[in-house]
Design a protein around this motif. Structure first.
Motif, PDB file in Angstrom:
ATOM      1  N   UNK A   1       1.437  14.244   6.175  1.00  0.00           N
ATOM      2  CA  UNK A   1       0.869  15.211   5.225  1.00  0.00           C
ATOM      3  C   UNK A   1       1.683  15.354   3.942  1.00  0.00           C
ATOM      4  N   UNK A   2       2.747  14.584   3.833  1.00  0.00           N
ATOM      5  CA  UNK A   2       3.624  14.726   2.671  1.00  0.00           C
ATOM      6  C   UNK A   2       2.897  14.458   1.343  1.00  0.00           C
ATOM      7  N   UNK A   3       1.971  13.476   1.379  1.00  0.00           N
ATOM      8  CA  UNK A   3       1.224  13.194   0.151  1.00  0.00           C
ATOM      9  C   UNK A   3       0.283  14.338  -0.207  1.00  0.00           C
TER      10      UNK A   3
ATOM     11  N   UNK B   1      -4.270  25.364   0.318  1.00  0.00           N
ATOM     12  CA  UNK B   1      -4.774  25.450   1.690  1.00  0.00           C
ATOM     13  C   UNK B   1      -5.881  24.422   1.908  1.00  0.00           C
ATOM     14  N   UNK B   2      -6.694  24.205   0.877  1.00  0.00           N
ATOM     15  CA  UNK B   2      -7.738  23.180   0.972  1.00  0.00           C
ATOM     16  C   UNK B   2      -7.133  21.777   1.011  1.00  0.00           C
ATOM     17  N   UNK B   3      -6.079  21.591   0.241  1.00  0.00           N
ATOM     18  CA  UNK B   3      -5.493  20.252   0.107  1.00  0.00           C
ATOM     19  C   UNK B   3      -4.620  19.878   1.291  1.00  0.00           C
ATOM     20  N   UNK B   4      -3.830  20.815   1.772  1.00  0.00           N
ATOM     21  CA  UNK B   4      -2.901  20.545   2.876  1.00  0.00           C
ATOM     22  C   UNK B   4      -2.985  21.676   3.906  1.00  0.00           C
TER      23      UNK B   4
ATOM     24  N   UNK C   1       9.104  22.566   1.841  1.00  0.00           N
ATOM     25  CA  UNK C   1       8.380  22.996   0.655  1.00  0.00           C
ATOM     26  C   UNK C   1       8.337  24.527   0.646  1.00  0.00           C
ATOM     27  N   UNK C   2       8.317  25.099  -0.540  1.00  0.00           N
ATOM     28  CA  UNK C   2       8.288  26.562  -0.650  1.00  0.00           C
ATOM     29  C   UNK C   2       7.183  26.995  -1.617  1.00  0.00           C
TER      30      UNK C   2
ATOM     31  N   UNK D   1       3.349  25.352   8.319  1.00  0.00           N
ATOM     32  CA  UNK D   1       3.429  24.104   9.073  1.00  0.00           C
ATOM     33  C   UNK D   1       4.531  23.205   8.545  1.00  0.00           C
ATOM     34  N   UNK D   2       4.914  22.279   9.360  1.00  0.00           N
ATOM     35  CA  UNK D   2       5.974  21.347   8.959  1.00  0.00           C
ATOM     36  C   UNK D   2       5.436  20.217   8.085  1.00  0.00           C
TER      37      UNK D   2
END
Ligand code: F3S
Length: 62
Positions: A43-45, A18-21, A4-5, A37-38
């Protein structure tokens, strides 16, 4: 796993991603989000949710 970018030009520093993931995104010294982070199956969702909620549409899958 996909990556993701965050488009640094588009990010307005709202911090929602940042709050969500929190294990994928962090804020840098310019108050822009960065990917540190990877993306994992766990955490993809959260990343998808961050993409949907970003008010600047600054986050995208690569
Ligand atoms: Fe920036 Fe969007 Fe995150 S504005 S801080 S990339 S939710």
């Amino acid at each position: 796993m996909k990556s993701v970018v965050v488009d640094q030009e588009e990010c307005i520093g709202c911090g929602a991603c940042v709050d969500t993931a929190p294990d994928v995104f962090e804020m840098n010294d310019d108050n822009k989000a960065e990917v540190y982070g990877k993306v994992t199956e766990d955490n993809q969702e959260e990343v998808d949710e961050a993409i949907d909620t970003c008010p600047a549409s600054a986050i995208s899958w690569e």
